[in-house]
Design a protein around this motif. Structure first.
Motif, PDB file in Angstrom:
ATOM      1  N   GLY A  26       0.816   0.959 -18.999  1.00 27.03           N
ATOM      2  CA  GLY A  26       0.306  -0.034 -18.098  1.00 27.03           C
ATOM      3  C   GLY A  26       0.092   0.523 -16.624  1.00 27.03           C
ATOM      4  N   ALA A  27      -0.159  -0.098 -15.765  1.00 28.98           N
ATOM      5  CA  ALA A  27      -0.708   0.063 -14.580  1.00 28.98           C
ATOM      6  C   ALA A  27       0.068  -0.595 -13.200  1.00 28.98           C
ATOM      7  N   VAL A  28       0.404  -0.053 -12.229  1.00 31.75           N
ATOM      8  CA  VAL A  28       0.685  -0.833 -10.988  1.00 31.75           C
ATOM      9  C   VAL A  28      -0.237  -1.143 -10.046  1.00 31.75           C
ATOM     10  N   VAL A  29      -0.779  -2.198  -9.665  1.00 35.19           N
ATOM     11  CA  VAL A  29      -1.480  -2.050  -8.371  1.00 35.19           C
ATOM     12  C   VAL A  29      -1.015  -3.214  -7.612  1.00 35.19           C
ATOM     13  N   ASP A  30      -1.524  -3.340  -6.334  1.00 36.14           N
ATOM     14  CA  ASP A  30      -1.239  -4.223  -5.268  1.00 36.14           C
ATOM     15  C   ASP A  30      -2.052  -5.232  -5.389  1.00 36.14           C
ATOM     16  N   SER A  31      -1.986  -6.524  -4.526  1.00 37.06           N
ATOM     17  CA  SER A  31      -2.763  -7.752  -4.458  1.00 37.06           C
ATOM     18  C   SER A  31      -4.171  -7.526  -4.419  1.00 37.06           C
ATOM     19  N   GLY A  32      -4.881  -6.487  -3.919  1.00 33.69           N
ATOM     20  CA  GLY A  32      -6.080  -6.290  -3.990  1.00 33.69           C
ATOM     21  C   GLY A  32      -6.771  -5.337  -4.899  1.00 33.69           C
ATOM     22  N   ASP A  33      -5.819  -5.320  -6.045  1.00 34.86           N
ATOM     23  CA  ASP A  33      -6.203  -4.446  -7.213  1.00 34.86           C
ATOM     24  C   ASP A  33      -6.316  -2.936  -6.971  1.00 34.86           C
ATOM     25  N   LEU A  34      -5.560  -2.498  -5.827  1.00 34.00           N
ATOM     26  CA  LEU A  34      -5.644  -1.132  -5.795  1.00 34.00           C
ATOM     27  C   LEU A  34      -4.663  -0.301  -6.305  1.00 34.00           C
ATOM     28  N   PRO A  35      -4.503   0.846  -6.793  1.00 30.17           N
ATOM     29  CA  PRO A  35      -3.436   1.366  -7.599  1.00 30.17           C
ATOM     30  C   PRO A  35      -2.336   1.784  -6.620  1.00 30.17           C
ATOM     31  N   VAL A  99       1.250  -3.413 -21.033  1.00 29.18           N
ATOM     32  CA  VAL A  99       1.613  -4.529 -20.247  1.00 29.18           C
ATOM     33  C   VAL A  99       0.838  -4.972 -19.222  1.00 29.18           C
ATOM     34  N   GLY A 100      -0.536  -4.340 -19.380  1.00 34.36           N
ATOM     35  CA  GLY A 100      -1.472  -4.586 -18.533  1.00 34.36           C
ATOM     36  C   GLY A 100      -1.119  -4.082 -17.075  1.00 34.36           C
ATOM     37  N   LYS A 101      -1.845  -4.802 -16.198  1.00 34.85           N
ATOM     38  CA  LYS A 101      -1.632  -4.468 -14.603  1.00 34.85           C
ATOM     39  C   LYS A 101      -0.304  -5.455 -14.109  1.00 34.85           C
ATOM     40  N   LEU A 102       0.713  -4.509 -13.653  1.00 34.73           N
ATOM     41  CA  LEU A 102       1.614  -5.416 -12.879  1.00 34.73           C
ATOM     42  C   LEU A 102       1.520  -5.254 -11.443  1.00 34.73           C
ATOM     43  N   VAL A 103       1.079  -6.481 -10.907  1.00 34.57           N
ATOM     44  CA  VAL A 103       0.652  -6.617  -9.546  1.00 34.57           C
ATOM     45  C   VAL A 103       2.167  -6.816  -8.477  1.00 34.57           C
ATOM     46  N   LEU A 104       1.936  -6.088  -7.466  1.00 35.63           N
ATOM     47  CA  LEU A 104       2.954  -6.260  -6.664  1.00 35.63           C
ATOM     48  C   LEU A 104       2.611  -6.976  -5.297  1.00 35.63           C
ATOM     49  N   GLU A 105       3.886  -7.825  -4.888  1.00 32.11           N
ATOM     50  CA  GLU A 105       3.507  -8.677  -3.610  1.00 32.11           C
ATOM     51  C   GLU A 105       4.076  -8.021  -2.540  1.00 32.11           C
ATOM     52  N   VAL A 106       3.534  -8.228  -1.429  1.00 28.65           N
ATOM     53  CA  VAL A 106       4.080  -7.499  -0.074  1.00 28.65           C
ATOM     54  C   VAL A 106       5.382  -8.316   0.302  1.00 28.65           C
TER      55      VAL A 106
END
Length: 475
Positions: A26-35, A99-106
């Motif tokens: 998978g990948a981990v990105v922020d709310s702006g879709d940046l790695p 698991v696709g992209k895991l989006v983290l929230e600030v």
């Protein structure tokens, strides 16, 4: 990801193995879709509490490989973001799960975002076409023969021509996948191949249904390591111990007392045939520990033990024609065919003319051949109104085929980077009877025979995570 595979030769037998472990990508990105680089990931197996740790790379991607099948929880932590928790990740054997992209929230790490409800995961990390027989299906669906292979007909493209017609446990099967022959399938248990080249439709070791956790069937487009045969690759995964003790005891009984007699036996004045299939099975699994001294957290060493017994007693029924007392003496004056016409016995030394009265002179009868006739029982059914001349001897002959299956599995979590597992499977079958044995024989109860078969399988596997990009797996 670099992966080192080592295969050992034990004794004189080549222990060819296949990978049964799985991966989560998978990948981990922020709310702006940046790695998000350097995100710390912790993967926890629900049943054992074993953890695997990793970090995302420069592109925010991650790979957690060489994982045992099971249910997992994935957590992601990065300073300045809320802690992300992804629960109920179900990993099947030989699967590469995305698991696709895991989006983290600030936010703060003390805050947690838990993802529980989600749609069905679609296989996007590999091109294989596969099916899964899950543990709840194995546990809750009844099969008459308790042969795990009979459950494969639940999957599309799989045909079982026996279709549940087998009464008892057997090492053979008739599974056709995607139009391939039954000999084209490859079957493995914990990575150990079970069906040999010369007899592709039979196990070397029969496996108890209660010792199988789940079955993965690779139907097409699978990886090269599974290319042993042109058909499906059937991957059986054995049960293992968990942090909690679990056990089972069951008894299944089939007996002629529950059956109705069939039409033909009633017509021949025969009682109900013996039909006795008693199945006893039990198992126990859990942690190996000494309170306060060894494996205190119950996350280092686990065991699973299973046995299944079939004290099988049955009867084979048949109808054949045997020589009558007159025929044994050379008198065929009453030997009739199905149309009630006399069967002529011809003299080879008299231009093939029938013997006078259809009786062979005693001087022409070989005494040794006449003595050999005593191996046949005399006729016991003479009612031609019923038999129509097709038979004059009916029989019930007992057959004993007791089975025993034993399973032992040990799993040791030496450290977060070292894991060792050992599996032992034993199948014992001793058969006695005058006919109906696996060795074949005559179509009538000629004489008592015996047959013995025992198959054993030993599987050992060591997984060593040398670094996040280098893993050694020896089996």
């Amino acid at each position: 990801m670099n992966k080192v595979g080592v295969y050992l030769i034990l004794g004189a037998v080549l222990a060819t193995g296949q990978t049964i472990t799985s991966s989560i990508v998978g990948a981990v990105v922020d709310s702006g879709d940046l790695p998000v680089v350097g995100a710390k990931l912790v993967l926890t197996q629900a049943a054992t509490g074993i953890e695997r740790r990793a970090e995302t790379d420069a592109l925010g991607n991650f790979v957690l490989s060489n994982l045992e099948p099971g249910r997992y929880t994935l957590t992601v932590e990065v300073p300045g973001f809320k802690r992300l928790e992804r629960t109920d990740l179900i990993l099947s054997p030989a699967e590469r799960l995305s698991v696709g992209k895991l989006v983290l929230e600030v936010g703060n790490l003390v805050e947690t975002v838990t993802v529980t409800a989600q749609g069905a995961l679609v296989q996007t990390a590999s091109s294989e076409r596969s099916g899964l027989i899950a543990s709840d299906q194995i546990q809750n669906l009844l099969t008459r023969s308790r042969n795990i292979m009979s459950l494969l007909s639940l999957l599309p493209g799989v045909v079982d021509i026996n279709d549940g017609a087998v009464d008892s446990l057997t090492r053979t099967f008739s599974i056709f996948v995607q139009g391939n022959r039954r000999t084209a399938n490859s079957i493995s248990m914990d990575g150990m191949l079970l069906n040999p080249w010369g007899l592709g439709w039979a196990y070397d070791v029969a496996i108890s249904q209660d010792s199988v956790a789940e079955v993965k069937v690779l139907l097409g487009n699978y990886q090269a390591e599974y290319g042993r045969r042109s058909g499906a690759n059937i991957v059986l995964i054995g049960k293992s111990g968990t942090q909690q003790f679990h056990g089972l005891f069951s008894y299944f009984k089939r007996h002629e007392q529950f059956n109705a007699n069939d039409f033909f036996r009633n017509r021949n004045s025969q009682p109900k045939a013996r039909y006795r299939y008693n199945t006893w099975t039990y198992n126990i699994g859990g942690p190996v520990y000494i309170p306060g001294k060894f494996n205190k957290d119950k996350d280092k060493l686990f065991f699973f033990w299973n046995q299944e017994f079939w004290p099988q007693e049955s009867v084979l029924t048949g109808r054949v024609t045997v020589p009558t007392e007159l025929e044994r003496a050379g008198n065929f004056s009453q030997s009739l065919d199905l149309n009630n016409a006399l069967i002529p016995v011809r003299d080879p030394f008299a231009n093939k003319q029938p013997f006078p009265g259809n009786v062979i002179p005693s001087s022409r009868i070989n005494s040794d051949g006449q003595a050999l006739m005593k191996v046949f029982d005399p006729p016991n059914f003479l009612d031609r109104n019923i038999s129509k001349g097709n038979y004059n001897y009916v029989f019930d002959t007992p057959v004993s085929k007791p089975h025993r299956m034993t399973t032992l599995r040990l799993d040791s979590n030496i450290s977060s980077s070292n894991r060792v597992s050992f599996s032992y499977y034993d199948y014992y079958n001793k058969q006695t009877g005058k006919m109906g044995l696996d060795t074949g024989g005559s179509n009538w109860p000629q004489f008592e025979k015996g047959y013995f078969f025992r198959g054993q399988s030993f599987v050992a596997r060591h997984t060593w995570i040398i670094s996040p990009t280098l893993i050694s797996e020896a089996s």
